[in-house]
Design an enzyme around this catalytic site. Structure first.
Site, PDB file in Angstrom:
ATOM      1  CE1 TYR A  93      -3.409   2.771   0.858  1.00 22.02           C
ATOM      2  CE2 TYR A  93      -2.668   2.701   3.148  1.00 22.02           C
ATOM      3  CZ  TYR A  93      -3.450   3.273   2.150  1.00 22.02           C
ATOM      4  OH  TYR A  93      -4.263   4.336   2.460  1.00 22.02           O
ATOM      5  CG  ASP A 126      11.361 -14.056   2.480  1.00 19.47           C
ATOM      6  OD1 ASP A 126      11.310 -13.051   3.206  1.00 19.47           O
ATOM      7  OD2 ASP A 126      10.880 -15.172   2.780  1.00 19.47           O
ATOM      8  CB  THR A 151       2.844   0.920  14.504  1.00 17.31           C
ATOM      9  OG1 THR A 151       1.498   1.234  14.851  1.00 17.31           O
ATOM     10  CG2 THR A 151       3.345  -0.114  15.485  1.00 17.31           C
ATOM     11  CB  SER A 179      -2.142  -6.637  17.915  1.00 18.49           C
ATOM     12  OG  SER A 179      -1.147  -6.000  17.135  1.00 18.49           O
ATOM     13  CE1 TYR A 184       2.550  -4.308  12.061  1.00 18.25           C
ATOM     14  CE2 TYR A 184       0.880  -3.162  13.343  1.00 18.25           C
ATOM     15  CZ  TYR A 184       1.923  -3.140  12.434  1.00 18.25           C
ATOM     16  OH  TYR A 184       2.330  -1.950  11.913  1.00 18.25           O
ATOM     17  CG  HIS A 185       0.196  -2.718  17.256  1.00 17.95           C
ATOM     18  ND1 HIS A 185      -1.054  -3.228  17.031  1.00 17.95           N
ATOM     19  CD2 HIS A 185       0.233  -1.540  16.597  1.00 17.95           C
ATOM     20  CE1 HIS A 185      -1.749  -2.397  16.268  1.00 17.95           C
ATOM     21  NE2 HIS A 185      -0.995  -1.363  15.990  1.00 17.95           N
ATOM     22  CE  LYS A 209       5.572  -2.483  11.966  1.00 14.65           C
ATOM     23  NZ  LYS A 209       6.358  -2.137  10.781  1.00 14.65           N
ATOM     24  CD  GLN A 234       2.605   5.662   8.313  1.00 18.75           C
ATOM     25  OE1 GLN A 234       2.930   6.567   7.574  1.00 18.75           O
ATOM     26  NE2 GLN A 234       2.555   4.418   7.915  1.00 18.75           N
ATOM     27  CB  VAL A 276      -1.893   5.114   6.156  1.00 17.01           C
ATOM     28  CG1 VAL A 276      -1.748   5.970   4.906  1.00 17.01           C
ATOM     29  CG2 VAL A 276      -0.564   5.054   6.909  1.00 17.01           C
ATOM     30  CG  ASN A 288      -8.209   3.572   3.450  1.00 14.66           C
ATOM     31  OD1 ASN A 288      -8.378   4.796   3.439  1.00 14.66           O
ATOM     32  ND2 ASN A 288      -7.038   3.017   3.232  1.00 14.66           N
ATOM     33  NE  ARG A 289     -12.690  -2.297   8.807  1.00 16.41           N
ATOM     34  CZ  ARG A 289     -13.431  -3.371   8.567  1.00 16.41           C
ATOM     35  NH1 ARG A 289     -13.273  -4.023   7.429  1.00 16.41           N
ATOM     36  NH2 ARG A 289     -14.349  -3.784   9.437  1.00 16.41           N
ATOM     37  NE  ARG A 339      -9.088  -3.954  15.835  1.00 18.93           N
ATOM     38  CZ  ARG A 339      -8.309  -3.310  14.994  1.00 18.93           C
ATOM     39  NH1 ARG A 339      -7.392  -2.469  15.443  1.00 18.93           N
ATOM     40  NH2 ARG A 339      -8.445  -3.473  13.689  1.00 18.93           N
ATOM     41  CD  GLU A 390      -9.709  -0.856  20.143  1.00 18.97           C
ATOM     42  OE1 GLU A 390      -8.636  -0.532  19.625  1.00 18.97           O
ATOM     43  OE2 GLU A 390     -10.793  -0.825  19.525  1.00 18.97           O
TER      44      GLU A 390
END
Ligand code: USQ
Length: 382
Positions: free
Chosen positions: A11, A74, A144, A179, A181-182, A185, A208, A211, A240-241, A326, A328
């Site tokens: 993206y 990769d 993030t 999460s 993922y976070h 980071k 970030q 976005v 965006n959603r 979630r 949160e």
């Protein structure tokens, strides 16, 4: 400059590659199509499916006359990365090559493990390959804002001075992600900070926020140059959603009370921020951290904006508060500092009605491709 963009099919990666190429830089675009593969596997493909990276580079050449060098590989393959850095000798590396979705990372054990393995190994390889082949090269890594969580104090830009029992020192700001993922980071930052201290690498970590947006100057040069645009529960970001939901006649999916506040940024500003970081590198042995957001909103405020603009365009947009999948806080203090990139020269493109109308216009062009079953998949944090 000689620049390598890792994760250049994504993206943010593809618009960055074109923008830097247009700015006169020599760009190598690297990707292994992980995100495309995951989207295909989970049936959550982008609103429009861009051509593959080689084809994108050919179209870019036809449209702009400029070349982008493409490598499919990769970043978890150390030899691939090390060979590339030795051969090309980059002056800057933009590292987007991570599994970027919090919901994906919470899907199941396999998805969490893929996220941990991919993200940490990629960052580890980037640092080693730079140290071994081009130690003065500037690593610009996408982080993030989610690393900070939602603390009850102001969020500084990466660092905080602490006084303890009469003595003072400077530390990374406390991190508490929500999460897997976070969390990767956070671990990326810790690893890079170690390598900066130990090897004297030069690193910018861009923390970030979510976005939004579809268009950049370069994607708008030709429809075939458009970027990936996810609106599904796994890879789509909230604004965006909401725009896609409004066009599809689906009530906007506000999770819980909707008081969750985050710092947001337009995709145009993302590209500009990464460029500003590259043009103004930190010193050797410095880990520089910027909070890459331009304004903060609650989810309810985003929904109100989409309702207003959607109704102006004739849609009967409704909202729906659904049970929050979630873990949160839904009401909390949130006051991040984000002055560093403005001091480097960022003039933000803020979320106006005009910007939202522009997003609606692009989504409307592709509305026949919206699959409503992608909007909610029932991924829960517990
Ligand atoms: N949300 C809703 N409804 C939805 C989708 C999201 O209420 O349909 C809420 C979420 O609960 C959350 C907020 O909107 O409170 C933002 O969610 P998001 O899905 O837009 O963003 P997130 O999952 O946090 O992740 C995204 C990107 C990730 C990036 C991160 C920045 O996918 O790569 O790191 O934004 S941040 O959120 O600051 O950590």
């Amino acid at each position: 400059m000689r620049v390598v963009i890792l994760g250049a099919d994504g993206y943010l990666g593809w618009p960055t590659a074109m923008n830097f190429s247009a700015g006169g830089h020599q760009v190598v675009a690297v990707d292994n199509y992980l995100r495309r593969d995951l989207c295909r596997r989970h049936d959550v493909e982008s609103l429009f499916i861009p051509p593959n990276l080689h084809e994108r580079a050919r179209i870019w050449k036809d449209v702009s006359g400029l070349s982008i060098d493409v490598r499919i590989g990769d970043c978890c393959d150390y030899h691939f990365l090390s060979y590339l850095f030795r051969e090309f000798s980059p002056e800057a590396i933009v590292h987007y090559a991570e599994q970027p979705s919090a919901p994906y990372s919470m899907l199941n054990h396999a998805a969490a493990s893929l996220t941990l393995r991919n993200n940490l190994q990629a960052t580890q390889n980037v640092a080693w390959a730079v140290y071994e082949n081009c130690p003065r090269c500037h690593i610009i890594k996408l982080g993030t804002m989610g690393v900070y969580g939602t603390p009850n104090i102001d969020i500084e830009e990466g660092w905080i001075e602490i006084e303890h029992k009469g003595r003072r020192d400077r530390f990374l700001f406390p991190r508490q992600a929500s999460s897997f993922y976070h969390t990767t980071k956070i671990q990326d930052t810790d690893m890079l900070w170690f390598y900066v201290r130990t090897w004297g690498l030069r690193v910018t970590d861009l923390q970030q926020g979510p976005v939004y947006g579809i268009g950049t100057d370069e994607t708008e040069m030709d429809q075939r140059l458009g970027t990936t645009f996810n609106y599904d529960e796994i890879f789509g970001t909230v604004l965006n959603r909401f725009v896609v939901q409004a066009v599809a006649g689906v009530p906007l999916t506000i999770y819980g009370k909707g008081g969750q506040t985050r710092g947001y940024i337009n995709i145009r500003d993302t590209i500009r921020c990464v460029g500003l970081a590259m043009e103004n590198p930190p010193a050797e042995g410095e880990l520089r951290i910027f909070n890459q957001v331009t304004e903060t909103f609650t989810v309810n405020e985003l929904a109100e904006k989409v309702v207003k603009v959607g109704r102006e365009r004739g849609y009967g947009v409704e909202v729906s508060h659904i049970e929050n999948p979630r873990v949160e806080k839904e009401e909390h203090y949130y006051n991040p500092v984000y002055s560093g990139l403005r001091e480097l020269g960022l003039t933000p493109c803020l979320l106006t009605d005009e910007v939202l109308h522009g997003m609606f216009a692009v989504v409307e062009r592709h509305s026949d491709r919206i699959e409503p079953n992608r909007i909610l998949r029932g991924i829960k944090w517990r």
